[in-house]
Design a protein around this motif. Structure first.
Motif, short mmCIF file in Angstrom:
data_model
loop_
_atom_site.label_atom_id
_atom_site.label_comp_id
_atom_site.label_asym_id
_atom_site.label_seq_id
_atom_site.Cartn_x
_atom_site.Cartn_y
_atom_site.Cartn_z
N ALA A 34 0.83 -1.21 0.00
CA ALA A 34 0.00 0.00 0.00
C ALA A 34 0.86 1.26 0.00
N LEU A 37 2.62 1.60 -3.34
CA LEU A 37 1.65 2.07 -4.33
C LEU A 37 1.48 3.59 -4.20
N GLY A 38 1.47 4.09 -2.98
CA GLY A 38 1.37 5.54 -2.78
C GLY A 38 2.55 6.28 -3.38
N LYS A 41 2.14 6.12 -7.18
CA LYS A 41 1.06 7.01 -7.63
C LYS A 41 1.50 8.46 -7.63
N ARG A 42 2.26 8.83 -6.61
CA ARG A 42 2.73 10.21 -6.51
C ARG A 42 3.62 10.56 -7.71
N ARG A 45 1.30 9.48 -11.20
CA ARG A 45 0.03 10.22 -11.26
C ARG A 45 -1.04 9.48 -12.03
N SER A 46 -1.00 8.16 -11.90
CA SER A 46 -1.99 7.30 -12.54
C SER A 46 -2.08 6.02 -11.73
N ASP A 47 -3.29 5.66 -11.34
CA ASP A 47 -3.48 4.45 -10.55
C ASP A 47 -3.00 3.21 -11.31
N ALA A 48 -3.38 3.12 -12.58
CA ALA A 48 -3.03 1.93 -13.37
C ALA A 48 -1.51 1.82 -13.55
N ALA A 50 0.77 3.13 -11.64
CA ALA A 50 1.36 2.88 -10.32
C ALA A 50 1.26 1.40 -9.97
N GLU A 51 0.12 0.78 -10.27
CA GLU A 51 -0.04 -0.65 -9.99
C GLU A 51 0.97 -1.48 -10.79
#
Length: 187
Positions: A34, A37-38, A41-42, A45-48, A50-51
């Motif tokens: 988690a 992932l943060g 993402k930072r 700037r995209s959830d996908a 970042a995953e």
């Protein structure tokens, strides 16, 4: 459910990963995915994206766990460094450039100026274990925030400059001097 950072043995977990123990990778994933992932993402700037970056980071952690050197830093720091470097490399290699209109740029700058006027030391430390926390606390709040924005949040020097309302050269100097101070403190 993850444990407090001071209760989880990152170094032993990496050693177990190096020995091919899949359970160790699972435990590490449960503990840090988690937060990693943060970080991703930072930067992305995209959830996908970042995953995908975190997935690739865990593959790299698994395959390179044997290269971790405790003399060069903490196991947890190494894990975060792997993720951060993958994210930054991905962004650089794919050159995702966001065009900002003059109007939205001035709005961002105005918001940053407002943030600076009201900003206090925004980083709270949950766990006070480990020398790094004591060393970070010895830095002035503005310099500590620059280090944390760069190495935890993944901001570029330009983004940090805008966020803290200081000239770019000043931010670069603060970060460089703070890293030297942290190395000496950790020494």
């Amino acid at each position: 459910m993850s444990l407090p950072e001071d209760c989880f043995d990152y170094e032993a977990c990496l050693a177990a990963c190096a020995q091919g123990e899949r359970r160790a990778l699972h435990d590490l994933y449960t503990q840090e995915s988690a937060r990693l992932l943060g970080v991703a993402k930072r930067i992305a700037r995209s959830d996908a994206l970042a995953e995908d970056i975190v997935h690739d980071a865990f593959i790299k952690i698994w395959t390179r766990a044997g290269s971790f050197d405790p003399a060069r830093g903490t196991a947890r720091g190494w894990i975060f460094s792997v993720t951060r470097h993958l994210a930054l490399n991905f962004m650089r290699d794919n050159a995702h450039i966001i065009q900002v209109s003059e109007q939205s740029e001035s709005a961002v700058l105005a918001e940053a100026a407002l943030d600076v006027a009201t900003e206090v030391d925004t980083f709270e430390y949950r766990a006070r274990s480990g020398r790094i926390y004591g060393c970070l606390e010895q830095l002035e709040p503005a310099r500590r925030n620059c280090i944390l924005h760069a190495y935890v949040d993944g901001y570029s020097h330009s983004e940090i400059s805008q966020k803290v309302g200081a000239p770019l050269g000043t931010v670069k100097a603060w970060i460089k001097r703070s890293l030297v101070a942290l190395r000496e403190c950790m020494g």
